[in-house]
Design a protein around this motif. Structure first.
Motif, PDB file in Angstrom:
ATOM      1  N   VAL A  39       0.657  -1.333   0.045  1.00 11.70           N
ATOM      2  CA  VAL A  39       0.071   0.018   0.086  1.00 11.70           C
ATOM      3  C   VAL A  39       0.616   1.405   0.065  1.00 11.70           C
ATOM      4  O   VAL A  39       1.555   1.495   0.960  1.00 11.70           O
ATOM      5  CB  VAL A  39      -0.805   0.131   1.188  1.00 11.70           C
ATOM      6  CG1 VAL A  39      -1.807   1.216   1.294  1.00 11.70           C
ATOM      7  CG2 VAL A  39      -1.905  -1.088   1.321  1.00 11.70           C
ATOM      8  N   LEU A  40       0.608   2.271  -1.010  1.00 12.53           N
ATOM      9  CA  LEU A  40       1.524   3.421  -0.989  1.00 12.53           C
ATOM     10  C   LEU A  40       0.569   4.378  -0.198  1.00 12.53           C
ATOM     11  O   LEU A  40      -0.546   4.452  -0.497  1.00 12.53           O
ATOM     12  CB  LEU A  40       1.568   3.821  -2.178  1.00 12.53           C
ATOM     13  CG  LEU A  40       2.432   2.918  -3.524  1.00 12.53           C
ATOM     14  CD1 LEU A  40       2.326   3.375  -4.733  1.00 12.53           C
ATOM     15  CD2 LEU A  40       3.742   2.673  -3.067  1.00 12.53           C
ATOM     16  N   CYS A  41       1.024   4.963   0.903  1.00  4.80           N
ATOM     17  CA  CYS A  41       0.371   5.712   1.909  1.00  4.80           C
ATOM     18  C   CYS A  41       0.741   7.073   1.835  1.00  4.80           C
ATOM     19  O   CYS A  41       1.617   7.577   1.726  1.00  4.80           O
ATOM     20  CB  CYS A  41       0.671   5.089   3.031  1.00  4.80           C
ATOM     21  SG  CYS A  41      -0.388   6.011   4.447  1.00  4.80           S
ATOM     22  N   LEU A  79       0.233  -7.059  -5.890  1.00 10.97           N
ATOM     23  CA  LEU A  79      -0.849  -6.251  -5.693  1.00 10.97           C
ATOM     24  C   LEU A  79      -0.620  -4.736  -5.019  1.00 10.97           C
ATOM     25  O   LEU A  79       0.046  -4.707  -4.178  1.00 10.97           O
ATOM     26  CB  LEU A  79      -2.087  -6.799  -5.117  1.00 10.97           C
ATOM     27  CG  LEU A  79      -2.480  -8.070  -5.620  1.00 10.97           C
ATOM     28  CD1 LEU A  79      -3.533  -8.639  -4.515  1.00 10.97           C
ATOM     29  CD2 LEU A  79      -2.965  -8.253  -6.840  1.00 10.97           C
ATOM     30  N   VAL A  80      -0.817  -3.730  -5.859  1.00  6.01           N
ATOM     31  CA  VAL A  80      -0.465  -2.390  -5.203  1.00  6.01           C
ATOM     32  C   VAL A  80      -1.871  -1.607  -5.129  1.00  6.01           C
ATOM     33  O   VAL A  80      -2.894  -1.553  -6.013  1.00  6.01           O
ATOM     34  CB  VAL A  80       0.283  -1.545  -6.410  1.00  6.01           C
ATOM     35  CG1 VAL A  80       0.567  -0.174  -5.677  1.00  6.01           C
ATOM     36  CG2 VAL A  80       1.761  -2.116  -6.782  1.00  6.01           C
ATOM     37  N   PHE A  81      -2.007  -1.035  -3.930  1.00  2.00           N
ATOM     38  CA  PHE A  81      -2.948  -0.238  -3.396  1.00  2.00           C
ATOM     39  C   PHE A  81      -2.511   1.092  -3.087  1.00  2.00           C
ATOM     40  O   PHE A  81      -1.365   1.218  -2.469  1.00  2.00           O
ATOM     41  CB  PHE A  81      -3.884  -0.877  -2.476  1.00  2.00           C
ATOM     42  CG  PHE A  81      -4.403  -2.377  -2.959  1.00  2.00           C
ATOM     43  CD1 PHE A  81      -5.743  -2.235  -3.395  1.00  2.00           C
ATOM     44  CD2 PHE A  81      -3.416  -3.402  -2.618  1.00  2.00           C
ATOM     45  CE1 PHE A  81      -6.470  -3.639  -3.470  1.00  2.00           C
ATOM     46  CE2 PHE A  81      -4.365  -4.612  -2.994  1.00  2.00           C
ATOM     47  CZ  PHE A  81      -5.530  -4.671  -3.449  1.00  2.00           C
ATOM     48  N   ILE A 102      -2.739   0.265 -10.968  1.00  5.02           N
ATOM     49  CA  ILE A 102      -2.761  -0.379  -9.694  1.00  5.02           C
ATOM     50  C   ILE A 102      -4.136  -1.204  -9.624  1.00  5.02           C
ATOM     51  O   ILE A 102      -4.769  -1.283 -10.594  1.00  5.02           O
ATOM     52  CB  ILE A 102      -2.796   0.761  -8.528  1.00  5.02           C
ATOM     53  CG1 ILE A 102      -4.052   1.750  -8.748  1.00  5.02           C
ATOM     54  CG2 ILE A 102      -1.322   1.309  -8.639  1.00  5.02           C
ATOM     55  CD1 ILE A 102      -3.957   2.764  -7.632  1.00  5.02           C
ATOM     56  N   ASP A 103      -4.231  -1.628  -8.406  1.00 10.06           N
ATOM     57  CA  ASP A 103      -5.304  -2.688  -8.214  1.00 10.06           C
ATOM     58  C   ASP A 103      -6.659  -1.920  -7.133  1.00 10.06           C
ATOM     59  O   ASP A 103      -7.632  -2.605  -7.279  1.00 10.06           O
ATOM     60  CB  ASP A 103      -4.625  -3.946  -7.448  1.00 10.06           C
ATOM     61  CG  ASP A 103      -3.814  -4.599  -8.259  1.00 10.06           C
ATOM     62  OD1 ASP A 103      -4.187  -5.570  -8.975  1.00 10.06           O
ATOM     63  OD2 ASP A 103      -2.534  -4.560  -8.214  1.00 10.06           O
ATOM     64  N   GLY A 104      -6.154  -1.134  -6.539  1.00 14.40           N
ATOM     65  CA  GLY A 104      -7.472  -0.279  -5.781  1.00 14.40           C
ATOM     66  C   GLY A 104      -6.791   0.622  -4.741  1.00 14.40           C
ATOM     67  O   GLY A 104      -5.760   1.076  -4.599  1.00 14.40           O
ATOM     68  N   PHE A 105      -8.042   1.068  -3.811  1.00 13.36           N
ATOM     69  CA  PHE A 105      -7.806   1.978  -2.720  1.00 13.36           C
ATOM     70  C   PHE A 105      -7.865   1.139  -1.368  1.00 13.36           C
ATOM     71  O   PHE A 105      -8.762   0.384  -1.414  1.00 13.36           O
ATOM     72  CB  PHE A 105      -8.753   3.029  -2.841  1.00 13.36           C
ATOM     73  CG  PHE A 105      -8.714   4.132  -3.976  1.00 13.36           C
ATOM     74  CD1 PHE A 105      -7.551   5.098  -3.807  1.00 13.36           C
ATOM     75  CD2 PHE A 105      -9.180   4.084  -5.144  1.00 13.36           C
ATOM     76  CE1 PHE A 105      -7.271   6.068  -4.840  1.00 13.36           C
ATOM     77  CE2 PHE A 105      -9.051   5.033  -6.105  1.00 13.36           C
ATOM     78  CZ  PHE A 105      -8.177   6.151  -5.763  1.00 13.36           C
TER      79      PHE A 105
END
Length: 319
Positions: A39-41, A79-81, A102-105
């Motif tokens: 998760v990119l925060c 997977l990247v969120f 990306i895959d989502g939030f």
């Protein structure tokens, strides 16, 4: 159209500040190749004064992810969120170039009445939403029932999993995890049991909170992983599909716990067989396909992603 993704593919989910200079190395699988999701925060990991540069960095990263995937064939990427600060930021991110890479939030602090707004924010994308349950409302059975009904009424297929924010929930109680203990011996035990009953019974999977103790407070040395291993073993038995992590050393411990025993695999295979008897004994237990089918399907899903304990990892779909 939403991608077809098993929630078990989340595995150990690593949160990473969007401004981390080598974030793309993790996304490309060059660092931590066993990492399954990240998760990119832009919320807790980003100062208010850095929001503009964080947004600019994110858009450049989104575009670069697409380029990296085009350059690399036959490779599994994590997977990247993206975790925005709020709904308004999510709407701006959803319009960025490269958002489809990306895959989502991860939606922070979702309360009753919020989810429909998140669905609206991403309606022009094929992205998943992972609502985070981390506010005082989580302790209220009525509020969680209302939130579940909101999920059911508004694009439930958008939800890959619900994330349980353990640290924030402990903060609501004025507490924090201390010493050698697991989630299941603390004050959140009732809450996660309640969430499982309310959410999972209607098809919504959940991921387990982070185990934040990684060093001995007096020596600074990395702690032995026994307590993390015990907690994630209970996570799997409890029905969680993944776990938030804060350190790369936790990846193997978490993901090894999701491997399937040979006995469970064979039991699941027999339960799902087209010619399975209505009731039969296997491995010392009664097997009843009408009752155990969902369990068996989940066992097979885990085996497909993580493999079987003691067997060659390359037999799993995603080694």
């Amino acid at each position: 159209m939403l991608k077809s993704t098993s929630p078990y593919e989340l595995g150990a989910t690593l949160y990473m500040p969007v401004l981390k200079k080598d974030a793309l190395e993790y996304i490309a699988g060059r660092k931590l190749p066993k990492l399954r999701s990240m998760v990119l925060c832009l919320e807790d990991a980003l100062l208010e004064t850095d929001v503009l540069v964080g947004m600019d960095t994110l858009e450049k990263t989104l575009i670069r992810i697409g380029q990296v995937k085009e350059e690399t064939e036959d490779k599994r990427f994590p997977l990247v969120f993206v975790r925005p600060r709020n709904l308004g930021m999510a709407k701006r991110i959803a319009e960025m170039a490269g958002i489809h890479n990306i895959d989502g939030f991860v939606a922070p602090k979702v309360r009753p009445g919020d989810y429909e707004k998140w669905v609206s924010a991403v309606r022009d994308t094929d992205l998943y939403i992972m609502p985070t349950l981390e506010t005082t409302e989580v302790f209220d059975v009525g509020a969680m029932t209302a939130l579940r009904d909101e999920f059911l009424a508004n694009a439930p297929d958008r939800i890959l999993a619900l994330r349980v924010g353990g640290n924030d929930l402990m903060s609501c109680l004025g507490l924090r995890r201390v010493g050698k203990s697991s989630l299941y011996e603390g004050p959140l035990f009732y809450t996660i049991s309640m969430l499982m009953g309310i959410m999972k019974s209607k098809g919504f999977d959940l991921t387990s909170p982070v185990y934040e103790i990684i060093e001995d407070g007096s020596t600074g040395e990395q702690v032995e992983q026994t307590w993390l291993r015990e907690e994630v073993t209970k996570d799997v038995a409890f029905g969680f599909v993944g776990k938030t992590i804060i350190h790369p050393s936790q990846i193997d411990v978490v993901q090894n716990a999701f491997k399937v025993t040979r006995g469970d695999y064979e039991s699941a295979r027999k339960i799902l067989a087209v010619d399975a008897p209505a009731v039969f004994k296997f491995g010392g237990s009664m097997c009843e396909p009408a009752t155990h089918r969902t369990w068996a399907q989940r066992i097979m899903s885990r085996a497909n992603v993580y493999g079987i304990v003691g067997e060659d990892e390359t037999k799993a779909a995603y080694p």
